[in-house]
Design an enzyme around this catalytic site. Sequence first.
Site, PDB file in Angstrom:
ATOM      1  N   CYS A   1      -1.849  11.237  -5.076  1.00  0.00           N
ATOM      2  CA  CYS A   1      -1.692  10.989  -3.640  1.00  0.00           C
ATOM      3  C   CYS A   1      -0.230  10.716  -3.311  1.00  0.00           C
ATOM      4  O   CYS A   1       0.616  10.554  -4.190  1.00  0.00           O
ATOM      5  CB  CYS A   1      -2.564   9.822  -3.203  1.00  0.00           C
ATOM      6  SG  CYS A   1      -4.328  10.228  -3.129  1.00  0.00           S
TER       7      CYS A   1
ATOM      8  N   HIS B   1      -0.657   7.413   2.087  1.00  0.00           N
ATOM      9  CA  HIS B   1      -1.006   6.000   2.253  1.00  0.00           C
ATOM     10  C   HIS B   1       0.203   5.104   2.048  1.00  0.00           C
ATOM     11  O   HIS B   1       1.220   5.503   1.471  1.00  0.00           O
ATOM     12  CB  HIS B   1      -2.144   5.593   1.322  1.00  0.00           C
ATOM     13  CG  HIS B   1      -1.830   5.680  -0.142  1.00  0.00           C
ATOM     14  ND1 HIS B   1      -1.205   4.671  -0.846  1.00  0.00           N
ATOM     15  CD2 HIS B   1      -2.064   6.666  -1.057  1.00  0.00           C
ATOM     16  CE1 HIS B   1      -1.067   5.007  -2.108  1.00  0.00           C
ATOM     17  NE2 HIS B   1      -1.572   6.220  -2.282  1.00  0.00           N
TER      18      HIS B   1
END
Length: 551
Positions: A470, A451
């Site tokens: 992440c 992301h």
Amino acid sequence: MKQPLHKFLIALTSIALFLPEISAAEDLSVAESLRERIESATEILDLSIDNQPLNSQKDLITFYSDRQFTKAWLANGQPTPQAYQLMQILNSADQHGLNKSNYHVTAINERLERLKAPLNESEILILSVDLDLLLSDAFLTYGTHLLQGQVNPQKLQSKWDTGRRATDMVKILSDAINTNSIEQSLNELMPKQPGYRSLVQALADYRAIKDRGGWPSVTEGPSLRPNEKNPRIIELRKRLAASGDLPNDTVLDSKEFDQPLQQAVKYFQKRHGLEADSIVGRATLEALNVGVDHRIAQIRANLERWRWLPEDLGARHIMVNIAGFALDFVGNGEVLLHMPVIVGKTYRETPIFTGSMTYLVINPSWYVPNSIAVKDKLPILARDPYYIERNHMKLYRGWGANRTEINPLSVNWRQVNPNNFPFRLVQKPGPKNAMGKVKFMFPNPHNVYLHDTSEPSLFNRVDRTFSSGCIRVGKPFALANLVLENNSRMTPDAIREAFDQSDQKTVTLLNPIPVHILYWTAWVDLEGVVQFRRDIYNRDDELIQKLQKSF
């Protein structure tokens, strides 16, 4: 380096002069003895030689049963040229960072020597059966190690879940014997990726450095800086010259930190993932004083990791190197996009696995994982319940259509703890959203994805372990363009319009893209430069120790 095969055939001829001949009847006796040895071990898997169990017992039983227990590596009492070719390969196993002691090399050589001496029929029979079994087991074991690695990554403390290669090793062995293609058959089992072959060469180069005496250490002390003079600079010059970072024609006994030395230090820093400022501070000195033996062990560990990868990474795929803080988008063998990434903190490590990217979300909301909510956000909320409003979040009780929005000021946060946390935090799209403008989804049990970020300044750091697992990408829009190129029903104009707006938009990919989240601490870059990185999650030592152990 391997010797030409014809030299081994000459050696084979000279050795064969000393070997006794065996009659056809005695050949049958060897087959009978093989059968008896195999059958006695079929149920309890107790095939052993010199009180050492053979490694590939099930495959050995299948292999010899399929060929009616006839010998594979002996003819007329003499080892075949294929046997010597296999021995040549096994003796070179260290070229791939593998230990030849795992492949019965000593036991095989001992039996070859004993066959030269005068022996009775019973002794020849036992030696022949042992030798054939040892050679077959060596082929099967070495081939399996080239194919899948010597260490099972699922048994490591930090698992490597990328889908290992598999094949029918019995068929490979049978075909290699029948077509006289021992070397070719084994070569086809090693990883096909150029990165593996480059690292094999790097291993040879660093072993050559070791053979020349390695490199000296640089004495501890204050930082060494450009344009100063210091006796320790002579040590620095010799250290960098030994590893090839400083040209050999450079003067080594100068105490001056001159321009060529500055460039050499900067070059060393770049290929070790350090701040490239030409200053020999604490981190650079620490990297300089890592011994050549450890670098060799590090290369061997990363060769093993290559052997854990799938056969096909994908014509278009994404590869993330956690330890290198980098992402590559690869298309048809070419790196189309390279960018920095931010990975998990040392206490929230990014896992290693392979996934398949199927969609991306433009202007995403952030559904805060419960683990982050209770560990990170709850202590903040106990001090400051206005944190939710300031960061454009909403607080909910319940899930899905039945969820109810809760006013955070109505909650007595000091009475909420990780064991009774009933809420869900959701951050709306916008400039403060932790996901940034886009997230790239490849569903996986780790709930990890790529992301954008609302903190792009963190990409300026050398060590980028800031996330909760992440992966934050440094060039999100360039990555989105490549991912969506001819891969979505949306037109390029519609995609650009979606990015310009604030509404959340999910875009499904027509063709999923493999994503490989990996961990390399040693590799060779596209310019042929050997790169090393700090072992941020302490995953090298466990693997190195297992590789050093014999079966």
